[in-house]
Design a protein around this motif. Structure first.
Motif, short mmCIF file in Angstrom:
data_model
loop_
_atom_site.label_atom_id
_atom_site.label_comp_id
_atom_site.label_asym_id
_atom_site.label_seq_id
_atom_site.Cartn_x
_atom_site.Cartn_y
_atom_site.Cartn_z
N UNK A 137 31.94 38.90 31.13
CA UNK A 137 32.26 39.08 32.55
C UNK A 137 31.40 38.19 33.44
N UNK A 138 30.19 37.86 32.99
CA UNK A 138 29.32 36.95 33.75
C UNK A 138 29.91 35.54 33.67
N UNK B 237 31.49 32.99 36.75
CA UNK B 237 30.93 31.66 37.02
C UNK B 237 31.97 30.56 36.92
N UNK B 238 33.17 30.86 36.42
CA UNK B 238 34.23 29.87 36.41
C UNK B 238 34.59 29.35 35.03
N UNK B 239 35.56 28.43 35.04
CA UNK B 239 36.16 27.91 33.81
C UNK B 239 35.14 27.28 32.87
N UNK B 240 34.22 26.48 33.38
CA UNK B 240 33.23 25.83 32.52
C UNK B 240 32.35 26.85 31.80
N UNK B 241 31.97 27.91 32.51
CA UNK B 241 31.13 28.94 31.90
C UNK B 241 31.90 29.70 30.83
N UNK C 30 32.65 30.77 24.91
CA UNK C 30 33.33 30.73 23.62
C UNK C 30 32.69 29.73 22.67
N UNK C 31 32.20 28.60 23.16
CA UNK C 31 31.57 27.65 22.24
C UNK C 31 30.24 28.17 21.73
N UNK C 32 29.56 29.02 22.47
CA UNK C 32 28.26 29.56 22.05
C UNK C 32 28.36 30.91 21.34
#
Length: 108
Positions: free
Chosen positions: A87-88, A92-96, A101-103
């Motif tokens: 949810x955080x 913060x938007x699409x990049x976050x 997902x990558x992390x």
């Protein structure tokens, strides 16, 4: 409330209780997801040996405080996170979200 149902039971002071059992049952999950119980405790869900391994692994991870919104900003909570909560990331938007997902595999 329309989407999840019975949410008022979670904040109106009802004592929902905890199911304690030796085996997880579909009916227990149904009660949990319908907000008719607060939690399910499955005795020996993990063996003592597996629990030790998991506890040690989690102790070694980098924890951070999950700050929560209080209507005037954010404040510390009593919840620790490993990595960024979904949810955080969404807030913060699409990049976050892509970073989440990558992390996520690394953080598990």
């Amino acid at each position: 409330e329309k989407k999840f149902g019975n949410l008022s039971s979670l904040y109106e002071g009802e004592n929902l209780g905890v199911i304690t059992t030796n085996q997880l049952h579909r009916t227990d999950l149904k009660l949990l997801f319908q907000h008719n119980v607060m939690a399910i405790h499955v005795r020996s869900f993990f063996s003592p040996e597996a629990s030790e391994v998991i506890a040690k692994y989690l102790e070694d991870k980098n924890h951070s405080n999950w700050e929560v919104s209080n209507g005037k900003g954010v404040e510390s909570s009593d919840v620790s996170t490993i990595g960024m909560p979904f949810n955080v990331a969404v807030s913060k938007g699409k990049d976050a979200v892509e970073e989440y997902f990558s992390n996520s595999r690394r953080n598990i």
